[in-house]
Design a protein around this motif. Structure first.
Motif, PDB file in Angstrom:
ATOM      1  N   PHE A   1       0.858  -1.182   0.000  1.00 23.75           N
ATOM      2  CA  PHE A   1       0.000   0.000   0.000  1.00 23.75           C
ATOM      3  C   PHE A   1       0.896   1.234   0.000  1.00 23.75           C
ATOM      4  O   PHE A   1       1.107   1.874   1.040  1.00 23.75           O
ATOM      5  N   GLY A   2       1.449   1.538  -1.161  1.00 23.74           N
ATOM      6  CA  GLY A   2       2.285   2.719  -1.340  1.00 23.74           C
ATOM      7  C   GLY A   2       3.437   2.777  -0.357  1.00 23.74           C
ATOM      8  O   GLY A   2       4.144   1.797  -0.145  1.00 23.74           O
ATOM      9  N   GLY A   3       3.609   3.933   0.248  1.00 26.84           N
ATOM     10  CA  GLY A   3       4.680   4.115   1.212  1.00 26.84           C
ATOM     11  C   GLY A   3       4.248   3.890   2.640  1.00 26.84           C
ATOM     12  O   GLY A   3       4.949   4.301   3.574  1.00 26.84           O
ATOM     13  N   LYS A   4       3.100   3.209   2.839  1.00 28.84           N
ATOM     14  CA  LYS A   4       2.569   3.018   4.186  1.00 28.84           C
ATOM     15  C   LYS A   4       2.806   1.619   4.747  1.00 28.84           C
ATOM     16  O   LYS A   4       3.072   1.468   5.945  1.00 28.84           O
ATOM     17  N   TYR A   5       2.714   0.596   3.892  1.00 27.59           N
ATOM     18  CA  TYR A   5       2.733  -0.781   4.404  1.00 27.59           C
ATOM     19  C   TYR A   5       3.096  -1.734   3.272  1.00 27.59           C
ATOM     20  O   TYR A   5       2.685  -1.548   2.126  1.00 27.59           O
ATOM     21  N   VAL A   6       3.887  -2.752   3.597  1.00 28.36           N
ATOM     22  CA  VAL A   6       4.156  -3.813   2.637  1.00 28.36           C
ATOM     23  C   VAL A   6       4.224  -5.144   3.383  1.00 28.36           C
ATOM     24  O   VAL A   6       4.716  -5.215   4.510  1.00 28.36           O
ATOM     25  N   GLU A   7       3.675  -6.164   2.773  1.00 32.79           N
ATOM     26  CA  GLU A   7       3.658  -7.513   3.335  1.00 32.79           C
ATOM     27  C   GLU A   7       4.302  -8.444   2.323  1.00 32.79           C
ATOM     28  O   GLU A   7       3.958  -8.414   1.140  1.00 32.79           O
ATOM     29  N   PHE A   8       5.252  -9.247   2.787  1.00 37.87           N
ATOM     30  CA  PHE A   8       5.949 -10.156   1.890  1.00 37.87           C
ATOM     31  C   PHE A   8       5.311 -11.535   1.917  1.00 37.87           C
ATOM     32  O   PHE A   8       4.820 -11.996   2.948  1.00 37.87           O
ATOM     33  N   ALA A   9       5.303 -12.186   0.766  1.00 37.12           N
ATOM     34  CA  ALA A   9       4.734 -13.523   0.642  1.00 37.12           C
ATOM     35  C   ALA A   9       5.698 -14.537   1.239  1.00 37.12           C
ATOM     36  O   ALA A   9       6.889 -14.536   0.912  1.00 37.12           O
ATOM     37  N   THR A  10       5.195 -15.372   2.126  1.00 39.81           N
ATOM     38  CA  THR A  10       6.016 -16.417   2.736  1.00 39.81           C
ATOM     39  C   THR A  10       5.246 -17.723   2.742  1.00 39.81           C
ATOM     40  O   THR A  10       4.025 -17.745   2.603  1.00 39.81           O
ATOM     41  N   GLY A  11       5.966 -18.808   2.927  1.00 37.27           N
ATOM     42  CA  GLY A  11       5.351 -20.123   2.910  1.00 37.27           C
ATOM     43  C   GLY A  11       4.572 -20.420   4.185  1.00 37.27           C
ATOM     44  O   GLY A  11       4.725 -19.737   5.198  1.00 37.27           O
ATOM     45  N   PRO A  12       3.722 -21.431   4.164  1.00 34.40           N
ATOM     46  CA  PRO A  12       2.953 -21.808   5.356  1.00 34.40           C
ATOM     47  C   PRO A  12       3.877 -22.268   6.481  1.00 34.40           C
ATOM     48  O   PRO A  12       4.906 -22.897   6.242  1.00 34.40           O
ATOM     49  N   GLY A  13       3.496 -21.909   7.716  1.00 36.04           N
ATOM     50  CA  GLY A  13       4.278 -22.336   8.865  1.00 36.04           C
ATOM     51  C   GLY A  13       5.484 -21.481   9.167  1.00 36.04           C
ATOM     52  O   GLY A  13       6.224 -21.751  10.111  1.00 36.04           O
ATOM     53  N   THR A  14       5.692 -20.417   8.374  1.00 36.26           N
ATOM     54  CA  THR A  14       6.820 -19.525   8.617  1.00 36.26           C
ATOM     55  C   THR A  14       6.324 -18.208   9.195  1.00 36.26           C
ATOM     56  O   THR A  14       5.144 -17.874   9.097  1.00 36.26           O
ATOM     57  N   VAL A  15       7.230 -17.461   9.800  1.00 37.06           N
ATOM     58  CA  VAL A  15       6.892 -16.136  10.305  1.00 37.06           C
ATOM     59  C   VAL A  15       6.780 -15.186   9.118  1.00 37.06           C
ATOM     60  O   VAL A  15       7.674 -15.114   8.281  1.00 37.06           O
ATOM     61  N   LYS A  16       5.663 -14.474   9.038  1.00 41.77           N
ATOM     62  CA  LYS A  16       5.453 -13.528   7.935  1.00 41.77           C
ATOM     63  C   LYS A  16       6.125 -12.202   8.263  1.00 41.77           C
ATOM     64  O   LYS A  16       6.128 -11.763   9.417  1.00 41.77           O
ATOM     65  N   LEU A  17       6.693 -11.554   7.260  1.00 40.69           N
ATOM     66  CA  LEU A  17       7.370 -10.275   7.439  1.00 40.69           C
ATOM     67  C   LEU A  17       6.560  -9.154   6.796  1.00 40.69           C
ATOM     68  O   LEU A  17       6.140  -9.256   5.641  1.00 40.69           O
ATOM     69  N   SER A  18       6.368  -8.065   7.554  1.00 41.57           N
ATOM     70  CA  SER A  18       5.706  -6.875   7.033  1.00 41.57           C
ATOM     71  C   SER A  18       6.478  -5.637   7.478  1.00 41.57           C
ATOM     72  O   SER A  18       7.148  -5.654   8.515  1.00 41.57           O
ATOM     73  N   LEU A  19       6.377  -4.575   6.683  1.00 41.11           N
ATOM     74  CA  LEU A  19       6.988  -3.297   7.014  1.00 41.11           C
ATOM     75  C   LEU A  19       5.897  -2.248   7.174  1.00 41.11           C
ATOM     76  O   LEU A  19       4.940  -2.214   6.399  1.00 41.11           O
ATOM     77  N   TYR A  20       6.078  -1.381   8.169  1.00 41.76           N
ATOM     78  CA  TYR A  20       5.099  -0.345   8.478  1.00 41.76           C
ATOM     79  C   TYR A  20       5.886   0.894   8.908  1.00 41.76           C
ATOM     80  O   TYR A  20       7.013   0.785   9.383  1.00 41.76           O
TER      81      TYR A  20
END
Length: 207
Positions: free
Chosen positions: A143-162
């Motif tokens: 979502f532009g310069g506000k938020y990004v979520e990276f695709a990760t596999g099942p059972g892993t910790v998901k990474l997002s930036l805010y």
């Protein structure tokens, strides 16, 4: 690198911290571990960890378990536009969001966790996004310069930036902070630090 293999929280008392995470959340130490550190740190550490669950009753169950195990409530569990959730600070200082997108319970209440998300508070989301894409991660949502979520596999910790200040507001704490982040992220990668000083280590080989 395609995903986070694990995160390690750096704490003053690993034994007490491990006991808290087992009692409060039943977390797998292979996914969220602890290790000793006396690195100076104060104020907001620049990240939160989120536990995503299926329904509001599960949020309440985990929230109560965290308080019973010694956590401090930062934001009581409540309804919002996006769902239902609350925020606690663990005895080691780590901030945890417990949330669901569901508005009502549809089954028996459990303490089962569907997903663990690491939210890094960064100064420049677009720059952070580009940096992590260059490390091999794939963008899932942006979502532009506000938020990004990276695709990760099942059972892993998901990474997002805010945005850092926005994340601190969500957590219910002042945005100011100095010293160590007190977290190390592991993945199938060379060791590096990102533009905001978050440290990555190569996942130790097993077998």
């Amino acid at each position: 690198m395609e995903s986070i293999d694990s995160v390690t929280l750096e704490v003053a008392d690993p034994t007490a911290a491990a006991r808290f995470y087992s009692d409060a959340f039943g977390l797998d130490p292979a996914q969220v571990g602890v290790r000793a550190s006396d690195a100076p740190t104060s104020g907001f550490r620049g990240f939160t960890l989120s536990l995503l669950v299926s329904q509001p009753g599960d949020v309440d169950a985990l929230f109560r378990a965290a308080l019973d195990a010694g956590a401090t409530g930062l934001k009581p569990a409540a309804k919002s536009l996006w769902g239902y959730g609350g925020v606690v600070r663990a005895p080691d200082g780590t901030i945890w969001q417990i949330a669901t997108s569901a508005k009502k319970d549809t089954g028996p209440v459990t303490r089962e966790i569907d997903e663990v998300v690491l939210l890094l508070g960064v100064e420049d989301v677009k720059a952070g996004k580009q940096f992590y894409v260059e490390q091999g991660l794939t963008v899932g949502k942006s979502f532009g310069g506000k938020y990004v979520e990276f695709a990760t596999g099942p059972g892993t910790v998901k990474l997002s930036l805010y945005k850092r200040r926005a994340l601190a507001k969500v957590a219910g704490v002042p945005a100011d902070g100095t010293g160590s982040h007190r977290i190390v992220i592991s993945g199938a990668t060379r060791p590096f630090s990102d533009p905001d000083g978050f440290v990555w280590e190569a996942t130790a080989a097993t077998g």
